[in-house]
Design a protein around this motif. Structure first.
Motif, mmCIF file in Angstrom:
data_model
loop_
_atom_site.group_PDB
_atom_site.id
_atom_site.type_symbol
_atom_site.label_atom_id
_atom_site.label_comp_id
_atom_site.label_asym_id
_atom_site.label_seq_id
_atom_site.Cartn_x
_atom_site.Cartn_y
_atom_site.Cartn_z
ATOM 1 N N VAL A 1 14.020 53.446 51.261
ATOM 2 C CA VAL A 1 14.677 53.353 50.112
ATOM 3 C C VAL A 1 16.018 54.018 49.534
ATOM 4 N N ALA A 2 15.950 55.438 48.978
ATOM 5 C CA ALA A 2 16.891 56.159 48.535
ATOM 6 C C ALA A 2 18.294 55.972 49.274
ATOM 7 N N GLU A 3 17.550 55.756 50.293
ATOM 8 C CA GLU A 3 19.390 55.656 52.017
ATOM 9 C C GLU A 3 19.879 54.824 51.527
ATOM 10 N N GLU A 4 19.528 53.510 51.594
ATOM 11 C CA GLU A 4 19.360 52.692 50.951
ATOM 12 C C GLU A 4 20.194 52.204 49.969
ATOM 13 N N LEU A 5 20.453 53.018 49.280
ATOM 14 C CA LEU A 5 20.654 52.807 47.440
ATOM 15 C C LEU A 5 22.098 53.620 47.289
ATOM 16 N N GLY A 6 21.612 55.122 48.518
ATOM 17 C CA GLY A 6 22.612 55.145 48.506
ATOM 18 C C GLY A 6 23.677 54.998 49.269
ATOM 19 N N ARG A 7 23.441 54.335 50.059
ATOM 20 C CA ARG A 7 25.244 53.567 50.914
ATOM 21 C C ARG A 7 25.256 52.245 50.130
ATOM 22 N N VAL A 26 25.514 53.287 46.333
ATOM 23 C CA VAL A 26 25.146 53.105 44.613
ATOM 24 C C VAL A 26 24.932 52.131 43.680
ATOM 25 N N ALA A 27 23.754 51.395 44.019
ATOM 26 C CA ALA A 27 23.015 50.424 42.972
ATOM 27 C C ALA A 27 23.178 51.324 41.770
ATOM 28 N N PRO A 28 23.452 50.839 40.769
ATOM 29 C CA PRO A 28 22.914 51.749 39.322
ATOM 30 C C PRO A 28 21.755 50.523 38.768
ATOM 31 N N VAL A 29 20.621 51.934 39.344
ATOM 32 C CA VAL A 29 19.371 51.720 38.911
ATOM 33 C C VAL A 29 18.998 52.899 38.629
ATOM 34 N N PRO A 30 17.659 53.025 37.952
ATOM 35 C CA PRO A 30 17.097 54.080 37.468
ATOM 36 C C PRO A 30 15.865 54.543 38.768
ATOM 37 N N PHE A 31 15.333 54.136 40.238
ATOM 38 C CA PHE A 31 14.856 54.898 41.213
ATOM 39 C C PHE A 31 15.355 56.019 41.318
ATOM 40 N N LEU A 32 15.676 57.372 41.005
ATOM 41 C CA LEU A 32 15.299 58.708 40.822
ATOM 42 C C LEU A 32 14.667 59.075 39.137
ATOM 43 N N GLY A 33 14.871 58.364 38.675
ATOM 44 C CA GLY A 33 14.712 58.903 37.334
ATOM 45 C C GLY A 33 13.503 57.989 37.349
ATOM 46 N N ALA A 62 18.694 63.805 49.649
ATOM 47 C CA ALA A 62 19.091 63.762 50.487
ATOM 48 C C ALA A 62 19.343 62.852 51.454
ATOM 49 N N SER A 63 18.386 61.529 51.621
ATOM 50 C CA SER A 63 18.122 60.743 52.136
ATOM 51 C C SER A 63 19.048 59.641 51.391
ATOM 52 N N GLU A 64 19.580 60.109 50.117
ATOM 53 C CA GLU A 64 20.210 59.425 49.633
ATOM 54 C C GLU A 64 21.755 59.711 49.612
ATOM 55 N N SER A 112 15.193 44.913 53.979
ATOM 56 C CA SER A 112 15.015 43.955 52.729
ATOM 57 C C SER A 112 15.733 44.555 51.701
ATOM 58 N N VAL A 113 15.380 46.062 51.691
ATOM 59 C CA VAL A 113 16.331 46.256 50.828
ATOM 60 C C VAL A 113 17.733 46.083 50.459
ATOM 61 N N ARG A 114 17.981 46.453 52.041
ATOM 62 C CA ARG A 114 19.791 46.341 52.388
ATOM 63 C C ARG A 114 19.915 44.937 52.050
ATOM 64 N N ASP A 115 19.338 43.430 52.843
ATOM 65 C CA ASP A 115 20.140 42.156 52.317
ATOM 66 C C ASP A 115 20.153 42.104 50.692
#
Length: 368
Positions: free
Chosen positions: A80-86, A88-95, A234-236, A20-23
């Motif tokens: 989710v973090a792994e997919e965001l790492g793939r 590098v979407a500019p979203v405030p997930f980490l913070g 680490a997953s990112e 879902s996240v990757r799509d």
């Protein structure tokens, strides 16, 4: 008594979440859109973030159901973090999701957690992004007896788009954790090395704040948030490394020299094989950290191992990607530089590899 080994495999639920996240990211945060956005005055894609938060539900993924979340675990957050790492979407997930929400969940701040989990607000944990687990409670912000905060915190991740700031402060009776409306602070965005995750300085001057925890509870909540953040990071980093390897293999298969694919040359095969081996190790370390966070088993050790291992792997993978792409990899028009910058920034975020190796030595009683 034997200990149950960690489960490093992805469950069906985790794979569905990944798909879902990757799509969504493939449709909304492709390379062309990403490169165009980082050049603008509004580098964060808040429309994408609202879709991730509301429709996919990532904002409240690991928040307990009784606090308004979905009751998932660190394993799902790591996917989710792994997919965001793939991407590098500019979203405030980490913070917001990883740091601020974790700290607030740890102290049971129901009202604030509910807003973040529902995607109604974005949060940021007001500590320097380089702060490592075990670094101790910060004292750059102080609280007056009437609960007003003053001080300055530098390089706070995602602060420039935050609505709520979770601020560790030296209170009248020791460590304390406060929540401040971002409008009550002066947030100055810095020129960030990582164009897809911005940092900002936060200045407070007699800012009105809500106390959510004090004493040992506040210190424990901050440490829990930093550990969770380093483990999920680490997953990112795994996602960043996977993108670098996948894109490089695809490029070398399609580029020809002397009548054959460049990827067929033995020396390049060896470099790609080494990257693949590194990626396998990185994924194992990241999954071990996520499983440890989910089960509460040997968390500091698993997180230290993952960060000490994965940060250098992500940097190496992105450096190799740029070199093996040749001239196109050096250009601003190719996204490879964004991944290298993310990898280098992540290498410093939440503790350097050297800091985590030193921490690991302490945890397992290795001599200095």
């Amino acid at each position: 008594m034997s200990q149950t080994p960690p489960d490093l495999l992805y469950s069906d639920v985790e794979e569905d979440l990944r798909a879902s996240v990757r799509d969504l990211l493939k449709a909304k945060a492709g390379a062309e859109a990403l490169l165009a956005r980082v050049e603008t005055a509004e580098p964060y894609d808040l429309k994408l973030w609202r879709t991730l938060a509301d429709e996919v539900g990532v904002a409240g993924l690991a928040v307990p159901e009784d606090l308004g979340g979905h009751g998932a675990s660190a394993r799902e957050v790591a996917v989710v973090a792994e997919e965001l790492g793939r991407s590098v979407a500019p979203v405030p997930f980490l913070g917001s999701v990883v740091l601020a929400t974790t700290a607030l969940v740890a102290v049971g701040a129901r009202d604030f957690v509910g807003k973040l989990a529902a995607g109604q607000a974005i949060g940021a944990l007001a500590v320097p992004l380089s702060t490592a687990p075990g670094a101790g409670f910060p004292s750059s912000v102080t609280a007056s007896p009437d609960g007003k905060l003053s001080g300055r915190v530098g390089t706070v991740a995602d602060a420039s788009v935050a609505d709520l700031l979770v601020v560790p402060a030296a209170g009248p009776d020791g460590p304390a954790l406060y929540v401040v409306e971002a409008s009550a602070a002066t947030v100055s965005e810095l020129v960030s090395f990582d164009l897809t995750r911005r940092v900002a300085d936060v200045t407070l001057s007699d800012a009105a704040a809500t106390l959510v925890a004090s004493g040992p509870q506040a210190a424990a909540a901050l440490e829990q948030a930093l550990l969770f953040g380093a483990g999920i990071l680490a997953s990112e980093q795994t996602g960043v490394a996977e993108w670098a390897l996948t894109e490089t293999v695809s490029y070398l298969k399609g580029r020809y020299q002397f009548g054959r694919p460049v990827g067929g040359f033995q020396s390049l095969k060896h470099r790609l094989a080494n990257l693949y081996t590194d990626l396998v190790l990185a994924r194992a370390a990241a999954r071990n950290a996520a499983d440890a966070l989910a089960t509460g088993t040997d968390v500091p050790i698993a997180v230290a191992v993952a960060q000490a291992r994965n940060a250098p792997i992500a940097v190496k993978a992105t450096e190799e990607a740029i070199q093996l792409h040749g001239g196109i990899g050096m250009t601003w028009e190719h996204p490879a530089h964004l991944y290298l910058k993310r990898a280098k920034a992540d290498e410093i975020a939440l503790g350097t590899p050297g800091r985590h190796r030193a921490r690991l030595a302490e945890l397992v009683d290795l001599p200095a």
